[in-house]
Design an enzyme around this catalytic site. Structure first.
Site, PDB file in Angstrom:
ATOM      1  N   ASP A 202       1.031  -1.230   0.054  1.00  0.00           N
ATOM      2  CA  ASP A 202       0.182  -0.165  -0.201  1.00  0.00           C
ATOM      3  C   ASP A 202       0.840   1.183  -0.156  1.00  0.00           C
ATOM      4  O   ASP A 202       2.059   1.140   0.111  1.00  0.00           O
ATOM      5  CB  ASP A 202      -0.739   0.005   1.334  1.00  0.00           C
ATOM      6  CG  ASP A 202      -2.286   0.858   0.928  1.00  0.00           C
ATOM      7  OD1 ASP A 202      -3.104   0.612   1.482  1.00  0.00           O
ATOM      8  OD2 ASP A 202      -2.086   1.698  -0.052  1.00  0.00           O
TER       9      ASP A 202
HETATM   10  C1  GLC Z   1      -4.444   4.179  -0.166  1.00  0.00           C
HETATM   11  C2  GLC Z   1      -5.191   3.187   0.327  1.00  0.00           C
HETATM   12  C3  GLC Z   1      -5.440   2.015  -0.904  1.00  0.00           C
HETATM   13  C4  GLC Z   1      -5.311   2.629  -2.027  1.00  0.00           C
HETATM   14  C5  GLC Z   1      -3.982   3.128  -2.313  1.00  0.00           C
HETATM   15  C6  GLC Z   1      -3.622   3.958  -3.721  1.00  0.00           C
HETATM   16  O1  GLC Z   1      -3.600   4.588   0.795  1.00  0.00           O
HETATM   17  O2  GLC Z   1      -4.870   2.435   1.462  1.00  0.00           O
HETATM   18  O3  GLC Z   1      -6.648   1.231  -0.309  1.00  0.00           O
HETATM   19  O4  GLC Z   1      -5.674   1.564  -3.092  1.00  0.00           O
HETATM   20  O5  GLC Z   1      -3.364   3.847  -1.517  1.00  0.00           O
HETATM   21  O6  GLC Z   1      -4.538   4.893  -3.923  1.00  0.00           O
END
Ligand code: GLC
Length: 735
Positions: free
Chosen positions: A280
């Protein structure tokens, strides 16, 4: 700056590329660069005209890294994708195209209800259809991969991301997980250009953050993980989900992103997942803050060893992996393995043959937000709303003078979080939806009454005038969408005070009041549940919000949603969920003492509204519940039948639910577990016999040694309209 290749025809690696050969031709730095994912502003050709230097400095990376990077985060729009891809290919020595990834969670331009709402539809076909449409709109807009479905099981409405989940039940979560993957990916992702690769998230158990505080510690036993939190991720992978995203949280003391037990042992070895594992946002570098990495180099080391292939939006890999390989701290084979997975997905999506895949600015205009898609969105929104209370004031009468009052009366903040590619201005507000229904009939008086969190005397005065002049008041209340989603945990889960004040003052007029709620979590409904004569939970219904809610309010559609997450009596109960353990001193047991039982001195144990709950304009009666036998064996299943009759005056859809309790396990077992359900449409006066088949494999669970099996002994089946009111049917398993 690397010299640009031929501007005209992009330099794409030959479409008969042998990936192993290609990897052999790549330098170590080029391979490592495939493992970073950067956001759109890093790229030339992006609408933000690729502020290349700015963002690069922020990450401390070289331009060459950008030109060798593997994938883009948060890009959407056919023209932009084509520009970025073409520019990239003119720089990239091997002609390796970029993977275009984005968060397309509950719709692209046509925004569907938030996943928590879709969950309340209990409709897997419609859930799949919503993902299929989202994929089609995203694919033609140049997206290759979506960061969805989010399948984190949740029991704590303080957590802002409950809005992205499908609730507290592992069985339903797994069914929705499969449905969303089917919708996004279809059956033939390589050749179906209207689909995108899915990325199940957040692995694992992100929804169990302590106190519902986002990014907080998760500390669960292996059994809890396997019994409740892991099934939905496994279901996505069994359905062929191409990617997995790590979660921010710790799992048993080790952050998921650096957790080899979770990622190598369980995900890769036990489950056999060989697709891309992406971190993430920033989660690799966060191993330092977590306290399991002294610096970026150690963060890179632990993540690559855990099997994380792509580092999202931090640069530990590109800054340190080459050196770690040269120092023999990381085997280059680990890098090659990660690069191969990334190249394999690019090949599967056909990007070496056509790096633009389905991106098509002309077709995009025809497909995106088209009427057909909005019709599906409206249908799903109607089926996602849950009627929580109705003292005979709904449906509304068209010839009545209606005062629509509240911060959501004419508010287009109805798309909910993770709808960044949608447009609020395209959303149908409740006032518009109701006016469209009333055209030529009664009168609709609209007044805000107050804002979401603040209010003025003038707002109140206007609302008072409207209300005094009306036959009935429809309140439109809720949470700002920013009060839900990521980093949006709330300790007090009531409606904002100013709105409760509005309800209290309007109640003094002693007129019938209906409350429509636009929110992203189960709320503590103190201040509105008793005061309103009817309550419709609308969640964030998406692009067609106002039209869908108006259909329900005027009875042109009959509410059929059922809660997939308990509504607590108050936040003091949290976590409160239906599939809990009985304890040794359950309240209300035959031998229960008055005081010395598991209870609160000041609030009830039971939630205000239980899992599976939802009302209808029909009146469904259950009868003749029975088992085909009271003995089940490994070979012999039993049938559970029940008759459901619509005693009401309007057609409706009932969701008949089957639960089971194992009365005596090797470990304690939940007082109820959802095992199956049927949605049944019934005309007024119509009866139908519903039949479930209950088999031994549905009675299996994780024992203390993690074996997954059933035990002979006593069980009870429960069949009924929700997790609280149902008929008990005892049976035995004999082995
Ligand atoms: C965010 C979220 C995740 C998302 C990613 C890209 O922090 O936790 O769910 O897909 O970043 O945007």
């Amino acid at each position: 700056m690397m010299s640009k290749q031929n501007e005209q025809t992009p330099n794409v690696a030959s479409n008969k590329v042998n990936l192993d050969e290609l990897i052999k031709q790549m330098t170590l730095d080029e391979k490592v660069a495939q493992l970073i994912q950067l956001a759109v502003p890093f790229y030339e050709g992006a609408h933000g005209d690729g502020l290349i230097t700015g963002p690069m400095d922020s990450l401390g990376i070289k331009e060459e890294t950008v030109h060798n990077s593997g994938s883009v985060l948060g890009i959407a729009g056919a023209e932009e994708v084509i520009n970025v891809q073409r520019t990239h290919l003119n720089y990239n020595r091997h002609g390796i195209p970029l993977l275009m990834m984005a968060d397309i969670v509950h719709g692209f331009k046509t925004i569907f209800p938030v996943p928590l709402a879709i969950g309340c539809s209990w409709d897997m076909d419609l859930a799949e259809k919503s993902a299929e449409i989202a994929a089609k709109e995203a694919a033609v807009s140049g997206v290759h991969v979506t960061f969805a479905p989010m399948v984190d099981l949740v029991r704590d409405p303080r957590w802002g991301r409950v809005v992205e989940s499908t609730g507290e039940d592992p069985y339903l979560n797994a069914e929705f997980s499969k449905a969303f993957v089917r919708g996004f990916q279809g059956k033939d992702l390589a050749n179906d250009m209207d689909r995108v690769a899915a990325c199940v998230k957040h692995f694992a158990a992100y929804g169990a953050a302590e106190a519902g505080r986002d990014y907080n510690t998760v500390d669960l036993s292996d059994r809890q993980m396997r019994e409740f939190y892991l099934p939905a991720y496994k279901a996505a992978l069994d359905e062929g989900c191409e990617m997995v995203m790590t979660s921010f949280n710790t799992v048993d003391g080790i952050p998921a992103t650096g957790n080899s037990k979770l990622m190598r042992k369980l995900l890769r070895e036990e489950w056999g997942f060989n697709g891309i594992l992406i971190s993430d946002w920033g989660a690799v570098r966060e191993l330092i803050a977590h306290g399991i990495a002294a610096d970026e180099s150690e963060a890179a080391l632990k993540s690559i060893k855990a099997g994380v292939d792509i580092e999202m939006m931090t640069a530990c890999y590109v800054k340190h992996l080459s050196e770690l390989v040269e120092n023999k701290e990381v085997d280059e084979a680990l890098i090659d393995e990660a690069v191969l997975r990334i190249l394999q997905l690019k090949e599967k999506l056909g990007l070496f043959e056509n790096p633009y895949r389905a991106a098509d600015p002309v077709r995009e205009k025809e497909i995106v937000f088209c009427e057909e898609h909005r019709e599906v969105a409206q249908d799903l929104a109607i089926k996602s709303c849950v009627l929580l209370k109705n003292n005979d004031v709904l449906p509304l009468k068209r010839d009545h003078k209606i005062a629509l009052i509240g911060p959501f009366a004419a508010n287009n903040d109805v798309l909910g979080p993770w709808s960044w590619t949608g447009a609020k201005e395209d959303a149908v507000t409740l006032a518009t939806g109701m006016n469209n229904k009333l055209s030529g009939h009664g009168q609709l008086l609209v007044a805000e009454g107050c804002g979401i969190e603040t209010g003025t005397k003038e707002q109140w005065q206007a609302a008072l005038e409207a209300a005094q002049d009306a036959d009935i008041i429809v309140l439109a209340l809720g949470e700002h969408s920013d009060m839900n989603g990521e980093a949006a945990s709330r300790a007090d889960i009531r409606l904002p005070h100013i709105q409760l004040e509005l309800v209290r003052k309007l109640k003094e007029l002693d007129k019938p009041m209906v409350a429509v709620l636009f929110n992203g979590r189960p709320l503590d409904l103190h201040g509105v549940y008793e005061e309103a004569d009817a309550i419709l939970e609308a969640w964030y219904p998406g692009s067609q919000a106002g039209s869908a809610v108006a259909e329900l309010l005027f009875g042109d559609a009959n509410p059929s949603g059922r809660l997939v997450m308990s509504f607590p009596y108050s936040v003091g109960q949290v976590p409160v969920y239906y599939n809990a353990y009985n304890t040794g001193r359950p309240q209300g047991a035959p031998d229960a003492q008055v005081r010395y039982v598991s209870q609160f001195l000041d609030i009830p144990n039971e939630p205000l509204l239980p899992f599976g709950f939802g009302l209808s304009y029909s009146d469904f009666e259950y009868s003749a519940a029975q088992l085909s036998s009271d003995v089940i064996t490994v070979e012999e299943s039993i049938k559970v039948t029940v008759t459901v009759t619509n005693k009401g005056s309007v057609a409706g859809v009932e969701t008949v639910q089957l639960y089971v309790r194992d009365m005596s396990g090797e470990v304690v077992r939940p007082v109820k577990e959802l095992k199956d359900y049927r949605k049944v449409a019934l005309q007024p006066g119509e009866s139908k016999e519903i039949e479930f088949v209950l088999s031994e494999n549905q009675l299996r669970y994780y024992h203390s040694d993690l074996t997954h099996d059933s035990d002979a002994g006593a069980f009870v089946a429960f069949v009924g309209p929700n997790s609280k009111s149902n008929t008990a049917l005892p049976f035995r398993l004999e082995k």
